[in-house]
Design a protein around this motif. Structure first.
Motif, mmCIF file in Angstrom:
data_model
loop_
_atom_site.group_PDB
_atom_site.id
_atom_site.type_symbol
_atom_site.label_atom_id
_atom_site.label_comp_id
_atom_site.label_asym_id
_atom_site.label_seq_id
_atom_site.Cartn_x
_atom_site.Cartn_y
_atom_site.Cartn_z
ATOM 1 N N ILE A 51 -12.400 34.462 4.003
ATOM 2 C CA ILE A 51 -11.178 35.321 4.711
ATOM 3 C C ILE A 51 -10.964 34.605 5.684
ATOM 4 N N TRP A 52 -9.621 33.997 6.045
ATOM 5 C CA TRP A 52 -9.000 33.417 7.130
ATOM 6 C C TRP A 52 -8.687 34.570 8.147
ATOM 7 N N CYS A 53 -9.012 34.249 9.355
ATOM 8 C CA CYS A 53 -8.678 35.220 10.326
ATOM 9 C C CYS A 53 -8.162 34.649 11.514
ATOM 10 N N LEU A 54 -7.147 35.268 12.189
ATOM 11 C CA LEU A 54 -6.243 34.972 13.438
ATOM 12 C C LEU A 54 -6.553 36.135 14.255
ATOM 13 N N THR A 55 -7.533 35.900 15.475
ATOM 14 C CA THR A 55 -8.054 36.633 16.328
ATOM 15 C C THR A 55 -7.274 37.058 17.439
ATOM 16 N N ALA A 56 -7.481 38.106 18.141
ATOM 17 C CA ALA A 56 -6.812 38.390 19.470
ATOM 18 C C ALA A 56 -7.421 37.549 20.409
ATOM 19 N N PRO A 57 -6.626 37.368 21.502
ATOM 20 C CA PRO A 57 -6.980 36.444 22.653
ATOM 21 C C PRO A 57 -8.477 37.181 23.273
ATOM 22 N N GLU A 58 -9.367 36.338 23.590
ATOM 23 C CA GLU A 58 -10.554 36.866 24.327
ATOM 24 C C GLU A 58 -10.145 37.435 25.769
ATOM 25 N N ASP A 59 -9.318 36.664 26.318
ATOM 26 C CA ASP A 59 -8.620 37.135 27.657
ATOM 27 C C ASP A 59 -7.562 37.944 27.516
ATOM 28 N N ALA A 60 -7.741 39.151 27.751
ATOM 29 C CA ALA A 60 -6.667 40.062 27.768
ATOM 30 C C ALA A 60 -5.288 39.914 28.623
ATOM 31 N N SER A 61 -5.455 38.811 29.340
ATOM 32 C CA SER A 61 -4.557 38.440 30.451
ATOM 33 C C SER A 61 -3.347 37.702 29.814
ATOM 34 N N VAL A 62 -3.712 37.070 28.655
ATOM 35 C CA VAL A 62 -2.786 36.357 27.836
ATOM 36 C C VAL A 62 -2.199 37.152 26.841
ATOM 37 N N ALA A 63 -2.472 38.197 26.472
ATOM 38 C CA ALA A 63 -1.765 38.928 25.668
ATOM 39 C C ALA A 63 -0.263 39.162 25.953
ATOM 40 N N GLY A 64 0.138 39.228 26.947
ATOM 41 C CA GLY A 64 1.599 39.357 27.248
ATOM 42 C C GLY A 64 2.262 38.246 26.823
ATOM 43 N N GLU A 65 1.695 36.941 26.507
ATOM 44 C CA GLU A 65 2.504 35.932 26.199
ATOM 45 C C GLU A 65 2.929 36.057 24.828
ATOM 46 N N VAL A 66 2.380 36.890 23.870
ATOM 47 C CA VAL A 66 2.376 37.172 22.589
ATOM 48 C C VAL A 66 3.622 38.375 22.523
ATOM 49 N N GLY A 67 4.897 37.757 22.037
ATOM 50 C CA GLY A 67 6.041 38.931 21.839
ATOM 51 C C GLY A 67 5.743 39.449 20.171
ATOM 52 N N PRO A 68 6.750 40.354 20.207
ATOM 53 C CA PRO A 68 6.948 41.090 18.654
ATOM 54 C C PRO A 68 7.212 40.241 17.996
ATOM 55 N N ASP A 69 8.334 39.447 18.370
ATOM 56 C CA ASP A 69 9.171 38.546 17.334
ATOM 57 C C ASP A 69 8.087 37.459 17.024
ATOM 58 N N ASP A 70 7.038 37.069 18.030
ATOM 59 C CA ASP A 70 6.014 35.978 17.659
ATOM 60 C C ASP A 70 5.035 36.587 16.412
ATOM 61 N N SER A 71 4.713 37.970 16.566
ATOM 62 C CA SER A 71 3.850 38.575 15.751
ATOM 63 C C SER A 71 4.508 38.303 14.486
ATOM 64 N N ALA A 72 5.764 38.894 14.288
ATOM 65 C CA ALA A 72 6.642 38.729 13.072
ATOM 66 C C ALA A 72 6.463 37.405 12.472
ATOM 67 N N SER A 73 7.023 36.479 13.037
ATOM 68 C CA SER A 73 6.949 34.869 12.779
ATOM 69 C C SER A 73 5.768 34.760 11.956
ATOM 70 N N ILE A 74 4.699 35.104 12.793
ATOM 71 C CA ILE A 74 3.332 34.564 12.393
ATOM 72 C C ILE A 74 2.712 35.258 10.908
ATOM 73 N N GLY A 75 3.229 36.695 11.023
ATOM 74 C CA GLY A 75 2.968 37.409 9.667
ATOM 75 C C GLY A 75 3.617 36.648 8.719
ATOM 76 N N ASP A 76 5.005 36.479 8.912
ATOM 77 C CA ASP A 76 5.588 35.887 7.860
ATOM 78 C C ASP A 76 5.116 34.580 7.254
ATOM 79 N N LEU A 77 4.602 33.693 8.062
ATOM 80 C CA LEU A 77 4.307 32.621 7.778
ATOM 81 C C LEU A 77 2.851 32.622 6.905
ATOM 82 N N LEU A 78 1.900 33.570 7.197
ATOM 83 C CA LEU A 78 0.987 33.881 6.608
ATOM 84 C C LEU A 78 1.089 34.571 5.050
ATOM 85 N N ALA A 79 2.301 35.261 5.299
ATOM 86 C CA ALA A 79 2.691 36.091 3.851
ATOM 87 C C ALA A 79 3.113 34.850 2.726
ATOM 88 N N ALA A 80 3.663 34.060 3.438
ATOM 89 C CA ALA A 80 4.167 32.935 2.564
ATOM 90 C C ALA A 80 2.952 32.126 1.828
#
Length: 115
Positions: A51-80
């Protein structure tokens, strides 16, 4: 199959799978919009099961740097690339969960009764 931990503040996919990832979804999001599938694979950790895994950041302070559009784009790339992409979201409804729900073919909703 690919698994994404989209619980950006308290994700525990790496811990649950006994992984020590070098990168997280925050690193992948920082590479957008130039991120392609080949580059995205650099950010994925591989579990011994394959299984290939894309994990959450270890440091929660950088979580805000990931926007919903980023999540969607990454999901689309993986789905391809992968026949199955499992996205573990945080509890409740948030913009990240909504951004990856729209293109989903199947939704599995788990709940726990708290007494």
């Amino acid at each position: 199959m690919a698994v994404v931990d989209l619980d950006l503040d308290f994700g525990d996919l790496a811990h649950q799978l006994a992984l020590t990832p070098e990168h997280s979804i925050a690193d992948a999001a920082a590479a957008l919009p130039d991120l392609d599938l080949t580059a995205l694979k650099v950010f994925l950790a591989t579990h011994p099961s394959g299984i290939w895994c894309l994990t959450a950041p270890e440091d929660a302070s950088v979580a805000g740097e990931v926007g919903p559009d980023d999540s969607a784009s990454i999901g689309d790339l993986l789905a391809a690339e992968f026949p199955y992409v499992v996205i573990d979201t945080a509890g409740g409804r948030n913009d990240h969960a909504l951004s990856v729900r729209e293109p989903a073919t199947d939704l599995v909703i788990l709940s726990v009764m708290v007494v």
